[in-house]
Design an enzyme around this catalytic site. Structure first.
Site, mmCIF file in Angstrom:
data_model
loop_
_atom_site.group_PDB
_atom_site.id
_atom_site.type_symbol
_atom_site.label_atom_id
_atom_site.label_comp_id
_atom_site.label_asym_id
_atom_site.label_seq_id
_atom_site.Cartn_x
_atom_site.Cartn_y
_atom_site.Cartn_z
ATOM 1 N N ASP A 38 0.754 -1.253 0.043
ATOM 2 C CA ASP A 38 -0.072 -0.059 0.168
ATOM 3 C C ASP A 38 0.909 1.267 0.043
ATOM 4 O O ASP A 38 0.442 2.468 0.249
ATOM 5 C CB ASP A 38 -1.065 -0.014 1.326
ATOM 6 C CG ASP A 38 -0.402 -0.001 2.571
ATOM 7 O OD1 ASP A 38 0.937 -0.280 2.560
ATOM 8 O OD2 ASP A 38 -0.861 0.118 3.706
ATOM 9 N N HIS A 244 22.489 3.985 -20.616
ATOM 10 C CA HIS A 244 21.398 4.258 -19.532
ATOM 11 C C HIS A 244 21.688 3.261 -18.688
ATOM 12 O O HIS A 244 20.961 3.010 -17.814
ATOM 13 C CB HIS A 244 20.124 3.966 -20.326
ATOM 14 C CG HIS A 244 19.688 4.908 -21.224
ATOM 15 N ND1 HIS A 244 18.455 4.831 -21.907
ATOM 16 C CD2 HIS A 244 20.048 6.199 -21.614
ATOM 17 C CE1 HIS A 244 18.379 5.838 -22.535
ATOM 18 N NE2 HIS A 244 19.132 6.720 -22.535
ATOM 19 N N ASP A 261 25.649 11.334 -15.285
ATOM 20 C CA ASP A 261 24.614 11.820 -15.930
ATOM 21 C C ASP A 261 23.542 12.131 -14.988
ATOM 22 O O ASP A 261 22.774 11.107 -14.591
ATOM 23 C CB ASP A 261 24.101 11.016 -17.027
ATOM 24 C CG ASP A 261 23.322 11.910 -18.036
ATOM 25 O OD1 ASP A 261 22.577 12.676 -17.588
ATOM 26 O OD2 ASP A 261 23.056 11.217 -19.283
ATOM 27 N N ASP A 272 19.823 18.540 -16.894
ATOM 28 C CA ASP A 272 20.213 17.412 -17.434
ATOM 29 C C ASP A 272 21.658 17.824 -17.538
ATOM 30 O O ASP A 272 22.142 18.387 -18.728
ATOM 31 C CB ASP A 272 19.420 17.066 -18.565
ATOM 32 C CG ASP A 272 19.776 15.712 -19.120
ATOM 33 O OD1 ASP A 272 20.875 15.023 -18.471
ATOM 34 O OD2 ASP A 272 19.463 15.384 -20.102
ATOM 35 N N HIS A 355 24.446 8.056 -30.243
ATOM 36 C CA HIS A 355 23.018 8.605 -29.964
ATOM 37 C C HIS A 355 22.928 10.345 -30.548
ATOM 38 O O HIS A 355 24.256 10.667 -30.940
ATOM 39 C CB HIS A 355 22.966 8.815 -28.536
ATOM 40 C CG HIS A 355 24.087 9.360 -27.633
ATOM 41 N ND1 HIS A 355 24.163 10.727 -27.582
ATOM 42 C CD2 HIS A 355 25.127 8.903 -26.955
ATOM 43 C CE1 HIS A 355 25.260 10.836 -27.047
ATOM 44 N NE2 HIS A 355 25.825 9.971 -26.521
ATOM 45 N N HIS A 359 18.428 17.028 -27.113
ATOM 46 C CA HIS A 359 17.001 16.843 -26.852
ATOM 47 C C HIS A 359 16.541 18.123 -26.443
ATOM 48 O O HIS A 359 17.146 18.810 -25.708
ATOM 49 C CB HIS A 359 16.691 15.488 -26.365
ATOM 50 C CG HIS A 359 17.320 15.456 -24.762
ATOM 51 N ND1 HIS A 359 16.846 16.170 -23.965
ATOM 52 C CD2 HIS A 359 18.401 14.771 -24.640
ATOM 53 C CE1 HIS A 359 17.285 15.856 -22.840
ATOM 54 N NE2 HIS A 359 18.389 15.037 -23.120
ATOM 55 N N HIS A 366 13.026 14.606 -21.330
ATOM 56 C CA HIS A 366 13.095 14.348 -22.969
ATOM 57 C C HIS A 366 11.709 15.230 -23.223
ATOM 58 O O HIS A 366 10.593 14.806 -23.248
ATOM 59 C CB HIS A 366 12.921 13.142 -23.254
ATOM 60 C CG HIS A 366 14.490 12.634 -23.401
ATOM 61 N ND1 HIS A 366 14.569 11.269 -23.559
ATOM 62 C CD2 HIS A 366 15.583 13.087 -22.849
ATOM 63 C CE1 HIS A 366 15.899 10.892 -23.269
ATOM 64 N NE2 HIS A 366 16.479 12.230 -22.977
ATOM 65 N N GLU A 393 25.086 17.299 -25.713
ATOM 66 C CA GLU A 393 25.604 16.204 -25.245
ATOM 67 C C GLU A 393 26.597 15.037 -26.069
ATOM 68 O O GLU A 393 26.377 13.897 -26.171
ATOM 69 C CB GLU A 393 24.686 15.260 -24.344
ATOM 70 C CG GLU A 393 23.581 14.942 -24.959
ATOM 71 C CD GLU A 393 22.535 14.298 -24.237
ATOM 72 O OE1 GLU A 393 22.750 13.196 -23.532
ATOM 73 O OE2 GLU A 393 21.457 14.737 -24.049
ATOM 74 N N TYR A 397 32.284 6.198 -26.948
ATOM 75 C CA TYR A 397 32.222 5.176 -26.066
ATOM 76 C C TYR A 397 32.778 3.860 -26.786
ATOM 77 O O TYR A 397 32.392 3.490 -27.860
ATOM 78 C CB TYR A 397 30.802 4.823 -25.792
ATOM 79 C CG TYR A 397 29.826 5.843 -25.553
ATOM 80 C CD1 TYR A 397 29.741 6.408 -24.184
ATOM 81 C CD2 TYR A 397 29.096 6.507 -26.451
ATOM 82 C CE1 TYR A 397 29.043 7.360 -23.924
ATOM 83 C CE2 TYR A 397 28.419 7.790 -26.229
ATOM 84 C CZ TYR A 397 28.335 8.076 -24.983
ATOM 85 O OH TYR A 397 27.592 9.376 -24.503
ATOM 86 N N ARG A 414 30.959 11.468 -21.892
ATOM 87 C CA ARG A 414 30.216 12.319 -22.171
ATOM 88 C C ARG A 414 30.116 13.609 -21.693
ATOM 89 O O ARG A 414 30.389 13.754 -20.505
ATOM 90 C CB ARG A 414 28.668 11.486 -22.227
ATOM 91 C CG ARG A 414 27.347 12.504 -22.630
ATOM 92 C CD ARG A 414 26.374 11.718 -23.038
ATOM 93 N NE ARG A 414 25.753 11.172 -21.831
ATOM 94 C CZ ARG A 414 25.789 9.710 -21.194
ATOM 95 N NH1 ARG A 414 26.287 8.889 -22.042
ATOM 96 N NH2 ARG A 414 25.085 9.478 -20.262
ATOM 97 N N GLU A 416 27.680 17.174 -21.023
ATOM 98 C CA GLU A 416 26.392 17.315 -21.407
ATOM 99 C C GLU A 416 26.222 18.729 -20.760
ATOM 100 O O GLU A 416 26.209 18.848 -19.470
ATOM 101 C CB GLU A 416 25.487 16.469 -21.025
ATOM 102 C CG GLU A 416 23.743 16.728 -21.463
ATOM 103 C CD GLU A 416 23.005 15.787 -21.044
ATOM 104 O OE1 GLU A 416 21.702 15.935 -21.451
ATOM 105 O OE2 GLU A 416 23.391 14.883 -20.138
#
Length: 448
Positions: A38, A244, A261, A272, A355, A359, A366, A393, A397, A414, A416
């Protein structure tokens, strides 16, 4: 009406002006969701509902009726009734009467009267604007309303003959951020920047990824942010090559890079940020080499973000720098990959950069809004305009693979930042986190 309520009223008026006269728009907020047993997940309102209403309680909905002939436009809020007993357990409920006064709507009713009132509003309306085919529960509700109106057909009452998707109208309104939205996003960026600096100072060989995540979350909440804008990524070593990754449970080792990130959500708006740094405070030569390529790619992308340029201009600029760097370092073999133009045309760079560079950013990390002009047969990238907010960004890799120089294996980088499209150079909202090699090493040398 308060200044804050007036802001939401202006947004509703703007949407109503885009609708067919006499038509009705309907938008519900997000439902509450059980985590287990609950125990519920922390509640977070629907972004577009909040954008138009400013109302953050669950079990609420908004109906807008466009003006027609001599009838003025209407904004009608549905919400929970006052309930002193539940408020002891769960906190304040405005109730319809207080909600109408505080949020500047024309009328407010208990959420329990939604079916009855919507059937009344839809009678004779030329169109219903709603989220089409996105929520089975809502679709069933819409059918009930329409059936209730159609049942009165013999009395001359007609149901809306047209169903129209509300989402594109609201999405496009949200793409350009006003000064108030930009101010919130700047503050969110500053809080997130402080969190990234804190994590860098706390880093040391042997630290667990979750310990660095804890530093981020502490700084977010300590500074007034309500939530992380998304699940933080704290990826060390080979994990930095997982886009991710969010298990955040590995213990770092000597020589690892750490890719973080993470961004907070403040007053409904996301930030971000990504930074990549050596856990021991010093970049190795191969790490530095690839890092400088990514940093140069981000600088090239910044230069491409100008009003009138296309959304994809930043990506194209970044890819050209990354592709050249991949050839220079031997990540791509010149004999087989060819020139930079060949690498871009064949998309060979996607072995190490898979990628997009940007965005939209706003109430959602996003955020809403089209990236291409869909009515054009070739679907070209849309033009940037002042007030749009997007991320920048680029990354590289490198997973272990035949033909890939071993000194670069398991290096994921990365960088960003969040930027506002402005007249001239973009306005960077997240520039309080160091990102040059020297500045990162200098910060990490400071006492935590």
């Amino acid at each position: 009406m308060s200044r804050e309520a007036g802001k939401f009223a202006e947004r509703r008026a703007s949407l109503l002006a885009r609708m067919e006269p006499g038509s009705v728009a309907f938008l519900a907020t997000a439902p509450e969701s059980l985590r287990n047993g609950d125990s519920e997940y922390p509640y977070r309102h629907d972004s577009s509902f909040y954008y138009l209403s400013g109302f953050a309680e669950p079990e609420s909905a908004l109906a807008l009726v466009a003006a027609s002939n001599d009838k003025p436009a209407q904004a009608i809020l549905f919400c929970r009734e006052k309930n002193p007993e539940r408020e002891i357990w769960d906190g304040l409920r405005h109730g319809p009467e207080a909600a109408r006064a505080e949020f500047g709507v024309d009328a407010a009713y208990p959420i329990g009267s939604l079916d009855e009132k919507m059937a009344e509003l839809l009678a004779g309306a030329p169109a219903l604007y709603c989220r089409l085919a996105r929520d089975e529960r809502l679709d069933a509700q819409l059918r009930r309303w329409l059936d209730a109106v159609r049942a009165k057909g013999r009395t001359g009452i007609t149901a809306p003959p047209a169903l129209r998707d509300l989402v594109p109208l609201v999405d496009e309104m949200r793409v350009v951020k006003d000064a108030g939205e930009q101010a919130i996003m700047l503050r969110a960026g500053q809080i997130s920047a402080a969190a990234h600096r804190r994590a860098m100072r706390a880093a040391r060989t042997g630290v667990f990824e979750y310990e660095l995540e804890a530093e981020l979350l502490y700084e977010f909440r300590r500074s007034g942010a309500q939530f992380p804008a998304y699940t933080p990524i704290v990826a060390s070593g080979a994990n930095s090559c997982i886009l991710h990754y969010n298990a955040n449970d590995r213990q770092t080792r000597e020589g690892d890079l750490v890719l973080i990130d993470a961004g907070c959500e403040l007053d409904g708006y996301a930030s971000d940020i990504t930074r990549t740094f050596p856990v021991n405070g010093r970049f190795s030569a191969p790490q530095r080499e690839l890092y400088e390529i990514v940093l140069a790619a981000q600088a090239a992308a910044f230069e491409a973000i100008r009003p009138g340029n296309t959304f994809h201009s930043a990506h194209d600029a970044a890819v050209r720098v990354l592709a050249q760097g991949m050839l220079d370092t031997g990540l791509l073999n010149r004999d087989t990959a060819g020139s930079v133009d060949d690498v871009i045309a064949s998309k060979a760079y996607m072995a190490f950069y898979m990628h997009g560079t940007s965005h939209w950013l706003g109430m959602d990390v996003h955020d809403t809004g089209a990236y291409r002009i869909t009515e054009h047969p070739d679907k070209p990238s849309r033009q940037l305009a002042e007030g749009m907010v997007l991320t920048v960004e680029p990354g590289i890799y490198v997973r272990p693979a035949p033909g890939v120089p071993e000194q670069y294996w398991n290096i994921g980088i990365r960088i960003e930042d969040d930027v506002v499209v402005a007249d001239g150079a973009p306005r960077v909202l997240t520039d309080e986190v160091p990102k040059s090699v020297d500045d990162i090493e200098r910060l990490m040398a400071e006492e935590a």
